[in-house]
Write a protein that holds these residues in place. Sequence first.
Motif, PDB file in Angstrom:
ATOM      1  N   ASP A 116      79.686  34.063 131.752  1.00 15.20           N
ATOM      2  CA  ASP A 116      80.472  35.118 131.113  1.00 15.20           C
ATOM      3  C   ASP A 116      81.940  35.031 131.511  1.00 15.20           C
ATOM      4  O   ASP A 116      82.287  34.917 132.690  1.00 15.20           O
ATOM      5  CB  ASP A 116      79.924  36.497 131.501  1.00 15.20           C
ATOM      6  CG  ASP A 116      78.570  36.779 130.859  1.00 15.20           C
ATOM      7  OD1 ASP A 116      78.270  36.148 129.821  1.00 15.20           O
ATOM      8  OD2 ASP A 116      77.817  37.619 131.388  1.00 15.20           O
ATOM      9  N   GLY A 117      82.803  35.086 130.493  1.00 17.53           N
ATOM     10  CA  GLY A 117      84.235  35.112 130.718  1.00 17.53           C
ATOM     11  C   GLY A 117      84.848  33.779 131.083  1.00 17.53           C
ATOM     12  O   GLY A 117      86.031  33.717 131.451  1.00 17.53           O
ATOM     13  N   LEU A 118      84.066  32.696 130.994  1.00 20.64           N
ATOM     14  CA  LEU A 118      84.579  31.377 131.349  1.00 20.64           C
ATOM     15  C   LEU A 118      84.420  30.412 130.176  1.00 20.64           C
ATOM     16  O   LEU A 118      83.446  30.494 129.421  1.00 20.64           O
ATOM     17  CB  LEU A 118      83.830  30.816 132.564  1.00 20.64           C
ATOM     18  CG  LEU A 118      83.793  31.673 133.834  1.00 20.64           C
ATOM     19  CD1 LEU A 118      82.980  30.985 134.909  1.00 20.64           C
ATOM     20  CD2 LEU A 118      85.209  31.961 134.320  1.00 20.64           C
ATOM     21  N   ASP A 119      85.360  29.499 130.058  1.00 20.99           N
ATOM     22  CA  ASP A 119      85.290  28.421 129.068  1.00 20.99           C
ATOM     23  C   ASP A 119      84.922  27.150 129.820  1.00 20.99           C
ATOM     24  O   ASP A 119      85.762  26.568 130.512  1.00 20.99           O
ATOM     25  CB  ASP A 119      86.640  28.277 128.365  1.00 20.99           C
ATOM     26  CG  ASP A 119      86.655  27.171 127.314  1.00 20.99           C
ATOM     27  OD1 ASP A 119      85.582  26.571 127.066  1.00 20.99           O
ATOM     28  OD2 ASP A 119      87.727  26.900 126.760  1.00 20.99           O
ATOM     29  N   VAL A 120      83.664  26.731 129.714  1.00 20.61           N
ATOM     30  CA  VAL A 120      83.194  25.630 130.546  1.00 20.61           C
ATOM     31  C   VAL A 120      82.753  24.448 129.692  1.00 20.61           C
ATOM     32  O   VAL A 120      82.270  24.604 128.572  1.00 20.61           O
ATOM     33  CB  VAL A 120      82.032  26.065 131.463  1.00 20.61           C
ATOM     34  CG1 VAL A 120      82.401  27.302 132.263  1.00 20.61           C
ATOM     35  CG2 VAL A 120      80.754  26.298 130.682  1.00 20.61           C
ATOM     36  N   THR A 121      82.936  23.282 130.260  1.00 27.13           N
ATOM     37  CA  THR A 121      82.367  22.048 129.730  1.00 27.13           C
ATOM     38  C   THR A 121      81.429  21.498 130.795  1.00 27.13           C
ATOM     39  O   THR A 121      81.857  21.281 131.944  1.00 27.13           O
ATOM     40  CB  THR A 121      83.452  21.011 129.410  1.00 27.13           C
ATOM     41  OG1 THR A 121      84.355  21.557 128.441  1.00 27.13           O
ATOM     42  CG2 THR A 121      82.828  19.734 128.859  1.00 27.13           C
ATOM     43  N   LEU A 122      80.171  21.312 130.425  1.00 29.84           N
ATOM     44  CA  LEU A 122      79.163  20.861 131.379  1.00 29.84           C
ATOM     45  C   LEU A 122      79.002  19.351 131.319  1.00 29.84           C
ATOM     46  O   LEU A 122      79.004  18.753 130.242  1.00 29.84           O
ATOM     47  CB  LEU A 122      77.823  21.536 131.099  1.00 29.84           C
ATOM     48  CG  LEU A 122      77.761  23.028 131.440  1.00 29.84           C
ATOM     49  CD1 LEU A 122      76.574  23.682 130.769  1.00 29.84           C
ATOM     50  CD2 LEU A 122      77.685  23.224 132.950  1.00 29.84           C
ATOM     51  N   HIS A 123      78.848  18.747 132.482  1.00 29.75           N
ATOM     52  CA  HIS A 123      78.648  17.300 132.602  1.00 29.75           C
ATOM     53  C   HIS A 123      77.402  17.067 133.465  1.00 29.75           C
ATOM     54  O   HIS A 123      77.143  17.817 134.409  1.00 29.75           O
ATOM     55  CB  HIS A 123      79.845  16.635 133.275  1.00 29.75           C
ATOM     56  CG  HIS A 123      81.156  16.947 132.630  1.00 29.75           C
ATOM     57  ND1 HIS A 123      81.719  16.150 131.660  1.00 29.75           N
ATOM     58  CD2 HIS A 123      82.017  17.994 132.805  1.00 29.75           C
ATOM     59  CE1 HIS A 123      82.877  16.665 131.269  1.00 29.75           C
ATOM     60  NE2 HIS A 123      83.080  17.788 131.958  1.00 29.75           N
ATOM     61  N   SER A 124      76.668  15.989 133.168  1.00 30.76           N
ATOM     62  CA  SER A 124      75.485  15.677 133.964  1.00 30.76           C
ATOM     63  C   SER A 124      75.316  14.175 134.150  1.00 30.76           C
ATOM     64  O   SER A 124      74.327  13.582 133.721  1.00 30.76           O
ATOM     65  CB  SER A 124      74.233  16.269 133.319  1.00 30.76           C
ATOM     66  OG  SER A 124      73.108  16.122 134.182  1.00 30.76           O
ATOM     67  N   PRO A 125      76.281  13.524 134.791  1.00 29.09           N
ATOM     68  CA  PRO A 125      76.109  12.113 135.139  1.00 29.09           C
ATOM     69  C   PRO A 125      75.115  11.976 136.296  1.00 29.09           C
ATOM     70  O   PRO A 125      74.642  12.989 136.840  1.00 29.09           O
ATOM     71  CB  PRO A 125      77.514  11.686 135.557  1.00 29.09           C
ATOM     72  CG  PRO A 125      78.130  12.926 136.107  1.00 29.09           C
ATOM     73  CD  PRO A 125      77.567  14.051 135.271  1.00 29.09           C
TER      74      PRO A 125
END
Length: 331
Positions: free
Chosen positions: A27-36
Motif C-alpha cells: 500500500d502506498g508504494l510503487d514497486v517493481t518486483l525482481h526474482s533472480p
Amino acid sequence: MSTPRLDIAVTRYDNTRALFDGSVPFDGLDVTLHSPPIPEIFAGVAAGRFDVGEFGLTHYLRARDAGTELVALPVFPARVFRHSAVFVNTAAGITGPADLAGRTIGEFGMYGQDSGIWIKGIMADEYGFRPQSNRWVVGGLETPLPRGFTFTTHPHPDDVHVTFAPHGRTLAQMLERGELDALFASNVPAPYLAGSPHIAPLFPDHETRERAWFRRTGIFPMMHTVVVRRALLHAHPGLARSLYQGFLAAKDDAAQRYRDMRRLFQVTTMVPWMHQLFEENRDLLGEDWFPYGIDANRTALETFVRYSAEQGVSRSPRAVDELFAEELRGT
C-alpha cells in the motif's frame, strides 16, 4: 509527498507469491518486483542495485559489523531445519557427531553461511561439536565458485583452518570421491539425490531429531531476512511499516491457503497425505508456524546471534532489537 518507487528483489516463495501476482499490494508504494537466483539477489542488494531485498542473515550481521547502510525488517522468508544439512562420505567411518572430530568438512560458499552457522551451533549445543578441531573447505556445491565469491567479509577465527576448494572442483564431487569426510550443506547434494552409494546423511532420522529439537527450543531456524537502504527509510517515514505489512500480508495469505486446502485434503498439491502432514505440523509448530516480527522470533534470533559470535564470524552478541528498523521494534 511523492510515492516511493522501489526495486524489490525476493525469491518467489509461496509466502511471497501474492506480491508477485498482485493479489497483495504494498500500500502506498510503487514497486517493481525482481526474482533472480538467490546469489544474484544477495549480490544486487550488497551492491545497491535493489532498494529492498532478501539477504542472508549472516551476511547482514557481517555487513553490520562493517558499518553497512542496510537495515533489516523482521521478515524471514526462508526457514529450514538443519539436522538434515550434514552429509558424510560412507567410507569415512562416521556414524555419529563424535566421529566428526579431526575431519575435513566442506561448507558452501564461505565459512559460516546461514545453514552452516545453524548446524554448527546446534551440534555444539547438542553434541559438543568444536569447529576448530576440523579442516574446512569452502566452495560451490554443484558449480565451482571463484575465490572472490562474497557479499560481505569472510572472517573466521585464527584457530579454524579454512581453505578454498581446488580450482574447478565442487564440494559434491569432493565428498563423493572421499576428498571430504563430511559436508555441511545448504542444499542436498545432487549425487546423493541420484542414489550415490558414497554419500549418506549423518542423521538418517533427521526429522525425528528436528521435531524433538523444536519441542525443546521452540526454534524454526530462519536463513534470510529482508533489508532496505537506510537513506530510503529517512527519506520516507513509514516506509518500513508499509514494506513489513506487505510482506506479512503475503505470508498470511499463503498460510490461509494451506488452511483452506484442508477442505479438499490438499489435493491442489501433488503430495499424498499432505493433509495429515499439515495437521501434524500445526499441532507441533502452532497456528502461526512461520512468524514474522521480532517478538515471535526473539529466541531464534538471539540463538543465531550467539552462534555467529561463538563461531567467530561476527562480533560479540548484540541486542536483537537494534538489528531492525526502529519503527518495527514493537512487532
